[in-house]
Design a protein around this motif. Structure first.
Motif, PDB file in Angstrom:
ATOM      1  N   LEU A 139      33.916  36.412  44.317  1.00 36.21           N
ATOM      2  CA  LEU A 139      33.120  37.088  45.343  1.00 36.21           C
ATOM      3  C   LEU A 139      32.255  38.232  44.808  1.00 36.21           C
ATOM      4  O   LEU A 139      31.091  38.360  45.212  1.00 36.21           O
ATOM      5  N   PRO A 140      32.758  39.110  43.915  1.00 35.70           N
ATOM      6  CA  PRO A 140      31.895  40.182  43.409  1.00 35.70           C
ATOM      7  C   PRO A 140      30.670  39.666  42.663  1.00 35.70           C
ATOM      8  O   PRO A 140      29.699  40.404  42.486  1.00 35.70           O
ATOM      9  N   HIS A 141      30.704  38.406  42.243  1.00 32.34           N
ATOM     10  CA  HIS A 141      29.577  37.800  41.525  1.00 32.34           C
ATOM     11  C   HIS A 141      28.684  37.003  42.472  1.00 32.34           C
ATOM     12  O   HIS A 141      27.788  36.290  42.025  1.00 32.34           O
ATOM     13  N   ASP A 142      28.933  37.126  43.787  1.00 30.57           N
ATOM     14  CA  ASP A 142      28.176  36.396  44.803  1.00 30.57           C
ATOM     15  C   ASP A 142      28.274  34.891  44.577  1.00 30.57           C
ATOM     16  O   ASP A 142      27.299  34.156  44.722  1.00 30.57           O
ATOM     17  N   MET A 143      29.451  34.451  44.226  1.00 32.07           N
ATOM     18  CA  MET A 143      29.702  33.037  43.992  1.00 32.07           C
ATOM     19  C   MET A 143      30.808  32.539  44.909  1.00 32.07           C
ATOM     20  O   MET A 143      31.604  33.326  45.432  1.00 32.07           O
ATOM     21  N   ILE A 144      30.853  31.234  45.089  1.00 36.78           N
ATOM     22  CA  ILE A 144      31.915  30.591  45.835  1.00 36.78           C
ATOM     23  C   ILE A 144      33.062  30.292  44.879  1.00 36.78           C
ATOM     24  O   ILE A 144      32.857  29.702  43.816  1.00 36.78           O
ATOM     25  N   GLY A 145      34.254  30.709  45.238  1.00 29.09           N
ATOM     26  CA  GLY A 145      35.409  30.461  44.389  1.00 29.09           C
ATOM     27  C   GLY A 145      36.390  29.516  45.051  1.00 29.09           C
ATOM     28  O   GLY A 145      36.649  29.613  46.253  1.00 29.09           O
ATOM     29  N   ILE A 146      36.911  28.595  44.266  1.00 26.08           N
ATOM     30  CA  ILE A 146      37.934  27.666  44.753  1.00 26.08           C
ATOM     31  C   ILE A 146      39.088  27.681  43.765  1.00 26.08           C
ATOM     32  O   ILE A 146      38.874  27.550  42.557  1.00 26.08           O
ATOM     33  N   ALA A 147      40.286  27.859  44.263  1.00 22.81           N
ATOM     34  CA  ALA A 147      41.469  27.823  43.406  1.00 22.81           C
ATOM     35  C   ALA A 147      42.507  26.927  44.060  1.00 22.81           C
ATOM     36  O   ALA A 147      42.730  27.015  45.267  1.00 22.81           O
ATOM     37  N   MET A 148      43.116  26.068  43.280  1.00 23.01           N
ATOM     38  CA  MET A 148      44.139  25.180  43.816  1.00 23.01           C
ATOM     39  C   MET A 148      45.127  24.818  42.720  1.00 23.01           C
ATOM     40  O   MET A 148      44.828  24.939  41.530  1.00 23.01           O
ATOM     41  N   THR A 149      46.302  24.405  43.136  1.00 23.63           N
ATOM     42  CA  THR A 149      47.336  24.057  42.167  1.00 23.63           C
ATOM     43  C   THR A 149      48.269  23.011  42.749  1.00 23.63           C
ATOM     44  O   THR A 149      48.309  22.808  43.971  1.00 23.63           O
TER      45      THR A 149
END
Length: 314
Positions: A139-149
């Motif tokens: 988010l601080p980079h103005d990007m969409i983040g996805i994390a999964m495991t």
């Protein structure tokens, strides 16, 4: 007797971070890694995700137990096994998942800045806590983040009697300009397995539909669900909401010189129980990814728009 919430004490979160960090260091974890681990656990409590906070710092289980017995590596040799300009595979050497996940997302962000998309998979890692901790690093980079495991097998399929799947949590974090970011952190089950543990500690009943007993019958006793390792079948309601939001975003399409608050989105009719379309208007979804840690960028405004190294944020 159930836990008396009114009798609980407030703890300064900064002091709590320092305490957990010091405890990690006492168990042999390097200072920088201990700080990441402590921050990840306390961040979960601050977000109200008590199931993945310092509750996991029990002396008899989870991180303390694993570090003490050596099944979790205190000083892992985290290394990149293979990589390309936009992808990488990391081996975690059975280290703390919080540390490995944090480094993986850092690498994904760096690759996304150069290539427009960064996807990093992780193997040989231990439990990594709250998925939102990593997705929100984008988010601080103005990007969409996805994390999964993935997760251990404890989910009973619909109409099944035996556990076949993991809870396999996932998180989507999306920046929203001047508004608060959209963050969806969820298990792919009716309830996260950690909610059973929390309810058991508080000696509270759980809603019917969360867990099953050994005979695959619904139960309101979290301990029964834990002993049977039977978490109720998956749900897809929230993923349908993601799909509905994606379709709404496609219709918004604001000009770059226009403020979001000056625009109105027409009502979008959607059936959240309807299966998401794989192809809409001849345009496939932007990306479909299966992995541990993923970062992606919004699609260009028009097909064929080149991806430049300075064009990674929108």
């Amino acid at each position: 007797m159930a836990t008396d919430v009114k009798a609980s004490k407030r703890v300064n979160h900064e002091r709590l971070v320092r305490f957990v960090q010091a405890a990690f260091e006492k168990l042999g974890v390097p200072n920088a890694d201990a700080q990441i681990g402590a921050d990840a656990l306390v961040a979960a409590d601050l977000r109200g995700v008590d199931t993945h906070g310092v509750i996991r710092f029990s002396p008899q289980a989870w991180y303390v137990k694993w570090l003490s017995e050596g099944s979790m590596t205190a000083r892992p040799n985290i290394r990149i096994i293979s990589e390309s300009a936009s992808t990488a595979l990391i081996d975690g050497d059975r280290g703390m998942g919080m540390v490995i996940g944090h480094r993986a997302m850092e690498l994904a962000v760096a690759k996304a800045k150069q290539s427009g998309i960064g996807m990093v998979g992780v193997r040989n890692s231990r439990h990594y806590g709250m998925s939102a901790y990593y997705a929100m690093q984008a988010l601080p980079h103005d990007m969409i983040g996805i994390a999964m495991t993935n997760a251990s097998r404890q989910v009973v399929p619909t109409f099944g009697r035996e556990a076949r799947f993991g809870t396999n949590p996932m998180c989507f974090a999306v920046p929203a300009d001047k508004e608060l970011p959209f963050v969806l952190d969820m298990a792919t089950t009716t309830a996260a397995a950690g909610k059973l543990e929390l309810a058991a500690r508080m000696e509270k009943a759980i809603p019917l539909g969360w867990a099953l007993n050994e005979k695959a019958e619904v139960t309101d006793d979290p301990r029964v669900g834990q002993q049977a390792r039977h978490v109720a079948c998956p749900e897809a309601r929230h993923l349908r909401r993601i799909e509905a939001g994606e379709r709404a975003a496609e219709r918004l399409a604001l000009p770059q010189d226009r403020e979001p608050r000056e625009s109105r989105l027409e009502p979008l009719e959607t059936d959240l129980l309807e299966e998401p379309a794989i192809v809409r208007d001849g345009t496939p979804p932007l990306v479909v990814v299966i992995g541990d840690v993923v970062l992606l960028r919004p699609a260009p405004e028009a097909a064929g728009t080149p991806v430049r190294s300075d064009d990674h944020v929108r």
